[in-house]
Design a protein around this motif. Structure first.
Motif, mmCIF file in Angstrom:
data_model
loop_
_atom_site.group_PDB
_atom_site.id
_atom_site.type_symbol
_atom_site.label_atom_id
_atom_site.label_comp_id
_atom_site.label_asym_id
_atom_site.label_seq_id
_atom_site.Cartn_x
_atom_site.Cartn_y
_atom_site.Cartn_z
ATOM 1 N N TYR A 71 -20.934 4.532 0.737
ATOM 2 C CA TYR A 71 -19.721 4.715 1.539
ATOM 3 C C TYR A 71 -19.669 3.760 2.729
ATOM 4 N N THR A 72 -20.815 3.442 3.307
ATOM 5 C CA THR A 72 -20.834 2.603 4.511
ATOM 6 C C THR A 72 -20.878 1.106 4.220
ATOM 7 N N THR A 73 -20.873 0.723 2.945
ATOM 8 C CA THR A 73 -20.863 -0.716 2.645
ATOM 9 C C THR A 73 -19.510 -1.313 3.013
ATOM 10 N N ASN A 74 -19.519 -2.586 3.356
ATOM 11 C CA ASN A 74 -18.273 -3.279 3.672
ATOM 12 C C ASN A 74 -17.338 -3.292 2.472
ATOM 13 N N ALA A 75 -17.884 -3.479 1.279
ATOM 14 C CA ALA A 75 -17.052 -3.540 0.078
ATOM 15 C C ALA A 75 -16.270 -2.239 -0.101
ATOM 16 N N PHE A 76 -16.930 -1.108 0.074
ATOM 17 C CA PHE A 76 -16.249 0.179 -0.090
ATOM 18 C C PHE A 76 -15.194 0.368 0.994
ATOM 19 N N GLN A 77 -15.530 0.013 2.225
ATOM 20 C CA GLN A 77 -14.575 0.158 3.322
ATOM 21 C C GLN A 77 -13.357 -0.744 3.119
ATOM 22 N N PHE A 78 -13.583 -1.972 2.623
ATOM 23 C CA PHE A 78 -12.460 -2.865 2.336
ATOM 24 C C PHE A 78 -11.596 -2.310 1.206
ATOM 25 N N LEU A 79 -12.206 -1.673 0.224
ATOM 26 C CA LEU A 79 -11.452 -1.049 -0.859
ATOM 27 C C LEU A 79 -10.545 0.045 -0.305
ATOM 28 N N VAL A 80 -11.061 0.861 0.585
ATOM 29 C CA VAL A 80 -10.261 1.928 1.190
ATOM 30 C C VAL A 80 -9.103 1.328 1.996
ATOM 31 N N VAL A 81 -9.381 0.295 2.763
ATOM 32 C CA VAL A 81 -8.324 -0.370 3.537
ATOM 33 C C VAL A 81 -7.262 -0.932 2.592
ATOM 34 N N PHE A 82 -7.692 -1.577 1.521
ATOM 35 C CA PHE A 82 -6.750 -2.130 0.543
ATOM 36 C C PHE A 82 -5.861 -1.025 -0.032
ATOM 37 N N LEU A 83 -6.453 0.113 -0.374
ATOM 38 C CA LEU A 83 -5.674 1.214 -0.936
ATOM 39 C C LEU A 83 -4.657 1.758 0.073
ATOM 40 N N ILE A 84 -5.047 1.844 1.329
ATOM 41 C CA ILE A 84 -4.123 2.317 2.368
ATOM 42 C C ILE A 84 -2.947 1.349 2.504
ATOM 43 N N VAL A 85 -3.250 0.061 2.568
ATOM 44 C CA VAL A 85 -2.193 -0.945 2.700
ATOM 45 C C VAL A 85 -1.299 -0.942 1.459
ATOM 46 N N ALA A 86 -1.884 -0.846 0.279
ATOM 47 C CA ALA A 86 -1.095 -0.817 -0.959
ATOM 48 C C ALA A 86 -0.174 0.399 -0.981
ATOM 49 N N ASN A 87 -0.662 1.544 -0.547
ATOM 50 C CA ASN A 87 0.157 2.747 -0.490
ATOM 51 C C ASN A 87 1.303 2.569 0.506
ATOM 52 N N PHE A 88 1.011 1.957 1.646
ATOM 53 C CA PHE A 88 2.046 1.701 2.647
ATOM 54 C C PHE A 88 3.130 0.796 2.078
ATOM 55 N N VAL A 89 2.730 -0.292 1.432
ATOM 56 C CA VAL A 89 3.690 -1.229 0.842
ATOM 57 C C VAL A 89 4.532 -0.513 -0.213
ATOM 58 N N LEU A 90 3.901 0.296 -1.037
ATOM 59 C CA LEU A 90 4.629 1.047 -2.061
ATOM 60 C C LEU A 90 5.665 1.971 -1.425
ATOM 61 N N ASN A 91 5.305 2.647 -0.341
ATOM 62 C CA ASN A 91 6.250 3.529 0.345
ATOM 63 C C ASN A 91 7.406 2.754 0.968
ATOM 64 N N VAL A 92 7.114 1.567 1.507
ATOM 65 C CA VAL A 92 8.175 0.724 2.063
ATOM 66 C C VAL A 92 9.139 0.301 0.958
ATOM 67 N N PHE A 120 -6.972 9.175 -2.705
ATOM 68 C CA PHE A 120 -7.304 9.476 -1.312
ATOM 69 C C PHE A 120 -8.036 10.809 -1.189
ATOM 70 N N THR A 121 -7.697 11.760 -2.035
ATOM 71 C CA THR A 121 -8.417 13.035 -2.036
ATOM 72 C C THR A 121 -9.862 12.827 -2.477
ATOM 73 N N ALA A 122 -10.064 12.009 -3.509
ATOM 74 C CA ALA A 122 -11.424 11.703 -3.973
ATOM 75 C C ALA A 122 -12.215 10.980 -2.880
ATOM 76 N N GLU A 123 -11.576 10.053 -2.183
ATOM 77 C CA GLU A 123 -12.243 9.329 -1.100
ATOM 78 C C GLU A 123 -12.620 10.278 0.023
ATOM 79 N N LEU A 124 -11.727 11.210 0.351
ATOM 80 C CA LEU A 124 -12.017 12.195 1.394
ATOM 81 C C LEU A 124 -13.200 13.078 1.010
ATOM 82 N N LEU A 125 -13.221 13.540 -0.233
ATOM 83 C CA LEU A 125 -14.335 14.379 -0.704
ATOM 84 C C LEU A 125 -15.651 13.594 -0.701
ATOM 85 N N PHE A 126 -15.597 12.335 -1.116
ATOM 86 C CA PHE A 126 -16.793 11.483 -1.103
ATOM 87 C C PHE A 126 -17.280 11.281 0.329
ATOM 88 N N ASN A 127 -16.347 11.072 1.259
ATOM 89 C CA ASN A 127 -16.686 10.916 2.672
ATOM 90 C C ASN A 127 -17.328 12.196 3.203
#
Length: 137
Positions: A71-92, A120-127
């Motif tokens: 969870y604390t690797t940069n790759a995983f954190q970048f994946l989460v950021v990418f998913l958040i941004v992708a979700n935002f773009v989709l909502n826009v 996001f639910t899976a990410e929250l549970l993993f966190n």
């Protein structure tokens, strides 16, 4: 043999341990050899500490440590950021298109929204699993 400055080291053992608190003095031929010895001893000492820690941990704690390491690797954190941004773009895009009820576009946006919610639910549970009962400070 006289001890040269910076060419010897003393290893003191723990009272009550296998060597009963004895101290051992080692003399190297040169500083480079002594440095190698010190690094080898320090490396082995750290490995013993890790092994002891792992041996004392329950299966849950070992899994939690592995999950936290992922969870604390940069790759995983970048994946989460990418998913958040992708979700935002989709909502826009959805807000700009304003698909009519019952159309294929609305169905696609609904499915994608549910996919992001599940991810996001899976990410929250993993966190939660990887950081449970661990201070956030």
């Amino acid at each position: 043999i006289p001890l040269e400055k910076n060419q010897s080291m003393v290893i003191a053992t723990i009272d009550g341990g296998k060597h009963c608190g004895r101290a051992y003095c080692f003399q190297a031929e040169d500083e480079a050899t002594l440095k190698e010895w010190r690094e080898a001893v320090e490396t082995r000492w750290q490995k013993c500490i890790e092994e002891k820690s792992l041996a004392e941990d329950s299966m849950f704690e070992r899994l939690q440590k592995k999950a936290r390491a992922i969870y604390t690797t940069n790759a995983f954190q970048f994946l989460v950021v990418f998913l958040i941004v992708a979700n935002f773009v989709l909502n826009v895009v959805e807000a700009e298109m304003v698909p009519e009820r019952g159309t294929k576009e609305e169905e696609v946006f609904d499915v994608l929204d549910k996919v992001f919610t599940a991810v996001f639910t899976a990410e929250l549970l993993f966190n939660l699993f990887s950081n449970w009962f661990r201070p956030f400070f």
